[in-house]
Design a protein around this motif. Structure first.
Motif, short mmCIF file in Angstrom:
data_model
loop_
_atom_site.label_atom_id
_atom_site.label_comp_id
_atom_site.label_asym_id
_atom_site.label_seq_id
_atom_site.Cartn_x
_atom_site.Cartn_y
_atom_site.Cartn_z
N GLU A 330 -0.20 10.47 0.82
CA GLU A 330 0.60 9.84 1.95
C GLU A 330 0.13 10.42 3.25
O GLU A 330 0.39 9.76 4.48
N ASN A 333 -4.71 10.04 4.70
CA ASN A 333 -5.17 8.73 4.38
C ASN A 333 -6.86 8.58 3.85
O ASN A 333 -6.92 7.53 3.12
N TRP A 480 -3.59 4.52 -4.49
CA TRP A 480 -2.86 3.74 -3.81
C TRP A 480 -3.19 2.11 -4.55
O TRP A 480 -4.12 2.09 -5.20
N LYS A 482 -1.36 -1.94 -4.96
CA LYS A 482 -0.48 -2.73 -4.30
C LYS A 482 0.72 -3.14 -5.16
O LYS A 482 0.53 -3.21 -6.34
N GLU A 483 1.72 -3.16 -4.55
CA GLU A 483 3.14 -3.25 -5.17
C GLU A 483 3.48 -4.85 -4.61
O GLU A 483 3.57 -5.31 -3.41
N MET A 484 3.85 -5.50 -5.66
CA MET A 484 4.07 -7.18 -5.37
C MET A 484 5.62 -7.33 -5.24
O MET A 484 6.43 -6.80 -6.10
N LYS A 494 5.51 -11.20 -0.80
CA LYS A 494 4.51 -10.10 0.17
C LYS A 494 4.25 -9.09 -1.09
O LYS A 494 4.82 -8.87 -2.16
N SER A 495 3.39 -8.41 -0.33
CA SER A 495 3.03 -7.06 -1.28
C SER A 495 2.52 -6.37 0.08
O SER A 495 2.29 -6.38 1.15
N HIS A 496 2.67 -4.82 -0.60
CA HIS A 496 2.22 -3.88 0.28
C HIS A 496 1.67 -2.60 -0.61
O HIS A 496 1.89 -2.64 -1.94
N LYS A 497 0.93 -1.87 0.11
CA LYS A 497 0.31 -0.73 -0.76
C LYS A 497 1.24 0.38 -0.90
O LYS A 497 2.16 0.70 0.24
N LYS A 498 1.30 1.00 -1.81
CA LYS A 498 2.15 2.38 -1.99
C LYS A 498 1.31 3.28 -3.24
O LYS A 498 0.63 3.01 -3.92
#
Length: 526
Positions: A330, A333, A480, A482-484, A494-498
């Motif tokens: 985190e 990058n 990393w 994608k979290e849906m 939506k989705s975002h990276k974690k």
């Protein structure tokens, strides 16, 4: 170390020995410390507690490592000088700089409450480090003179700058404009005329920095069965201050410095820092290769013993390591993947990274320092009922891998190591817990193959090795993903990276086919 067909990847490791008779200096500098001091509300222009914390950490470094004989520091930097004849970790630059910065960082977090008892640390501290090679005592003298002059000039400027802002209400831009191009005497006049401050009366720690050195003193020891006390030389570590730590008079007052480093024969003038930059030991890593930063716990057998970790695996200790790895991804990058087992972690940077212009020392030290800091900060989260009794630290190295197949083989090598070592350790500790001595357990396991160890676990301890938790058998992969966010109707809103932690098989192709973007092969220009 386990043997496997992937062992060839070790050939990509390069030597970075600092050749004798170069004197070795490790210089550490705060990373994002302007932000750190702002968030933690340090007093401006100098926070005495913060400086004393730095000095206390540096003093502990000298007490831990016998080969360091002198340190000089101010603000958020410290330089550690090793004795001329040192063979500390066989003079490998990466090992030296990472160990020192890791230990210093861990100490900084551990000692925080000692100096800031009523304030929580609000920002993770970390440092960068580098090696300066001094081919002669004269170059070391010039280096020390340069750093102390920087202390003088920076502190004088900062004192004026903050007085203009705090006392006169000037904006940051206005204060900079007023001081632009001013000389030493002009700054002194601003301080005296506008703020009634005689710069020379300010605490010497602010103006001169702090010097920490080892000296030898006579110690009287009473020997049993001997009426006559015996005098022996004992090394002590002291914090002192001087207007000129690079002068003949100061240096020659301390015979231990002359003994371990050499004597100054004349005073030094007209220091040009451009000249001294030539002596920085800098290794720029090959472009368009995957860079792996591998960190390993230093003396973690001792650490795990003191902290009473469960054997053969302490799940909470492994989860702490994983949490630190998540924090590293985190923070940086350009790190796209990490793999960890036991007390080690490998961090993979993308091929086209320009992090710190691919300078090995800065990348390694920043990652190791941040990991070390996070380890101490998160300790109580995973061990709420255990105090940290032993300051942890890590060493690191950087290795370049030029091809997709080779970086895959490197990661496979680490997982094969995990499999073999964990199986051995599981057998070993079950035998010890059953009453065998460590020597007997080693003898029973000597020369055994995988199937024999599995049979031993099954027949003697009713353990099916293949049912043990994956975190033990496969290690941990951090990356990393994608979290849906799915609605009640099954629609992806939506989705975002974690950053996630999983325990997959990374030797076979399946994982990489499912996550093709982790090691995406990018063109040199992308």
């Amino acid at each position: 170390m386990a043997n496997s067909k992937y062992e060839y990847v070790k050939s990509f490791e390069s030597e970075d020995e600092v050749m004798y008779p170069n004197l070795i200096v490790v210089r550490i500098d705060g990373r994002s410390f302007a932000r750190f001091s702002e968030v933690n509300e340090f007093v401006k222009p100098n926070d005495e507690r913060a400086l004393n914390l730095m000095n206390s950490c540096a003093k502990s470094v000298l007490e831990k490592y016998p080969d360091i004989v002198l340190a000089y520091g101010f603000s958020d930097e410290y330089s550690f000088i090793f004795k001329k004849e040192t063979k500390f970790y066989q003079r490998r630059a990466g090992k030296i700089l990472s160990l020192i910065v890791s230990y210093f960082t861990s100490l900084y977090v551990v000692k925080w409450k000692e100096f800031f008892p009523h304030e929580e640390m609000r920002f993770t501290p970390s440092f960068k480090s580098r090696i300066i090679c001094c081919p002669s005592i004269e170059v070391l003298q010039a280096y020390l003179a340069w750093r102390q002059r920087e202390c003088h000039s920076n502190n004088q400027y900062n004192t004026c700058f903050w007085m203009l802002m705090i006392k006169s209400g000037k904006s940051e831009t206005e204060a900079h404009d007023i001081l632009k191009g001013t000389q030493k005497q002009e700054k002194n006049e601003i301080l005296f005329q506008q703020f009634a401050i005689n710069y020379k009366n300010l605490p010497s720690m602010y103006r001169q920095g702090s010097c920490i050195l080892k000296t030898e003193v006579d110690e009287t020891v009473k020997i049993p069965d001997n009426d006559t006390p015996v005098k022996r030389l004992k090394k002590t570590v002291s914090i002192i201050r001087s207007e000129n730590i690079a002068s003949r008079n100061f240096w020659n007052d301390y015979s231990y410095l002359c003994k371990e480093l050499g004597c100054f024969h004349q005073n030094v003038n007209n220091i040009k820092h451009e000249f001294l930059k030539l002596f920085q030991f800098e290794n720029k890593l090959l472009p368009f290769t995957w860079i792996v930063i591998r960190i390993d716990g230093s003396h973690f057998h001792r650490f795990s013993e003191v902290q009473e970790f469960e054997k053969p695996n302490d799940e909470q200790a492994l989860k702490l390591m994983n949490a630190c790895a998540v924090a590293v991804l985190e923070e940086f990058n350009d790190i796209v993947f990490a793999y960890g087992v036991s007390d080690e972690y490998s961090f993979v940077l993308k091929r086209n990274t320009q992090l710190y212009q691919r300078r090995s020392s800065e990348i390694v030290s920043a990652v190791v320092s941040f990991f070390s800091s996070t380890y101490v900060i998160k300790w109580k989260e995973f061990f709420p009922n255990k105090d940290l009794k032993y300051t942890p630290n890590f060493d690191g190295r950087a290795v370049c891998y030029p091809a997709y197949e080779i970086i895959r083989d490197y990661l496979a090598w680490r997982q094969v190591d995990c499999h073999i070592n964990n199986q051995y350790n599981t057998c070993f500790w079950m035998l010890v817990k059953s009453g065998k001595t460590t020597r007997e357990a080693q003898s029973l396991l000597k020369g055994t193959q995988t199937q024999e160890k599995n049979q031993m676990l099954s027949q003697l301890f009713c353990i099916d090795y293949n049912t043990l938790p994956l975190i033990f058998r496969n290690g941990s992969s951090v990356f990393w993903d994608k979290e849906m966010m799915v609605t009640d109707n099954g629609v992806v809103a939506k989705s975002h990276k974690k950053v996630v932690v999983q325990h997959p098989n990374i030797i076979e192709d399946g994982f990489w086919e499912a996550h093709p973007l982790i090691l995406e092969v990018t063109s040199p220009r992308s």
